[in-house]
Design a protein around this motif. Sequence first.
Motif, PDB file in Angstrom:
ATOM      1  N   GLY A  30       0.609  -0.760   0.137  1.00  0.00           N
ATOM      2  CA  GLY A  30       0.143  -0.024   0.123  1.00  0.00           C
ATOM      3  C   GLY A  30       1.103   1.866   0.183  1.00  0.00           C
ATOM      4  O   GLY A  30       2.101   1.510   0.007  1.00  0.00           O
ATOM      5  N   VAL A  34      -0.491   4.114   4.520  1.00  0.00           N
ATOM      6  CA  VAL A  34      -1.894   3.689   5.138  1.00  0.00           C
ATOM      7  C   VAL A  34      -2.428   3.059   5.980  1.00  0.00           C
ATOM      8  O   VAL A  34      -3.908   2.833   6.049  1.00  0.00           O
ATOM      9  CB  VAL A  34      -1.681   2.650   3.530  1.00  0.00           C
ATOM     10  N   LYS A  36       0.469   0.039   7.090  1.00  0.00           N
ATOM     11  CA  LYS A  36      -0.065  -1.141   7.605  1.00  0.00           C
ATOM     12  C   LYS A  36       0.604  -2.385   8.411  1.00  0.00           C
ATOM     13  O   LYS A  36       0.236  -2.898   9.232  1.00  0.00           O
ATOM     14  CB  LYS A  36       0.463  -2.006   6.267  1.00  0.00           C
ATOM     15  N   LEU A 111      -3.819  -5.902  -0.348  1.00  0.00           N
ATOM     16  CA  LEU A 111      -3.541  -4.323  -0.573  1.00  0.00           C
ATOM     17  C   LEU A 111      -4.642  -3.523   0.046  1.00  0.00           C
ATOM     18  O   LEU A 111      -5.675  -3.585  -0.361  1.00  0.00           O
ATOM     19  CB  LEU A 111      -3.954  -4.385  -2.570  1.00  0.00           C
ATOM     20  N   LEU A 112      -3.175  -2.443   0.936  1.00  0.00           N
ATOM     21  CA  LEU A 112      -4.505  -1.242   1.298  1.00  0.00           C
ATOM     22  C   LEU A 112      -4.394  -0.697   0.529  1.00  0.00           C
ATOM     23  O   LEU A 112      -3.029   0.435   0.286  1.00  0.00           O
ATOM     24  CB  LEU A 112      -3.416  -0.866   2.351  1.00  0.00           C
ATOM     25  N   VAL A 113      -5.520   0.333   0.898  1.00  0.00           N
ATOM     26  CA  VAL A 113      -5.801   1.395   0.158  1.00  0.00           C
ATOM     27  C   VAL A 113      -6.988   2.509   1.464  1.00  0.00           C
ATOM     28  O   VAL A 113      -7.646   1.760   2.271  1.00  0.00           O
ATOM     29  CB  VAL A 113      -6.797   1.301  -0.914  1.00  0.00           C
ATOM     30  N   ASP A 123      -2.199   3.109  -6.100  1.00  0.00           N
ATOM     31  CA  ASP A 123      -2.681   2.252  -5.849  1.00  0.00           C
ATOM     32  C   ASP A 123      -4.115   1.262  -7.038  1.00  0.00           C
ATOM     33  O   ASP A 123      -3.229  -0.138  -6.999  1.00  0.00           O
ATOM     34  CB  ASP A 123      -4.345   2.517  -5.103  1.00  0.00           C
TER      35      ASP A 123
END
Length: 207
Positions: A30, A34, A36, A111-113, A123
């Motif tokens: 990410g 964000v 993590k 997948l961090l958004v 992203d």
Amino acid sequence: MNVTQAEFVISAVGPAQYPEEGLPEIALAGRSNVGKSSLINKMIQRKNLARTSSQPGKTQTLNFYKINGELYFVDLPGYGYAKVSRTQREQWGKFIEQYLLQRDRLRLLLLLVDARHPPTRDDVSMYDWLTHFSIPVCVVATKADKIPRSQWQKHVKQVKETLFMRGSDPLVLFSSETGLGKDELWAIIQQHTEVGQPAPQAAPEAD
């Protein structure tokens, strides 16, 4: 999943440094800041095993965390941080790509958004890259506690549409403050790793 043991094992930049137990691995990617590290800490119910920082770009290696002796979380360097030099970004890109494409123990990438905003161009590029190489991915929309509950579905729709998400990829709304999405995310991780599952009972022998 009941986490009883969690430890930081190693920071790595190449295969020679990766752990060799053969445990399944869950990677986290990410943009910088964000959340993590905060997600890792919430998932394992620790306050600061994964170091959180207000300074983006802090994670500069692949950081391996062993969970219950059954699997690893692998925290990747954040992307999209302008103050990191181009040369350094290229170096990060090489060892991240090498890990994601060659590591046979990788089972899933989170997948961090940021749920508050539409996914960034970085992203979208990352999601496209992952799907192109058929890497299993779960999108995690973080910082959900910063959004009114009545707006959650609107923001989830925004994430899905901006990323052009495949219907088969899960999306989890997550908050490291309240724990929203924690159990759902653990269930998805367990589906991909089969850790933390009760052992199957042997069939009774016939008389």
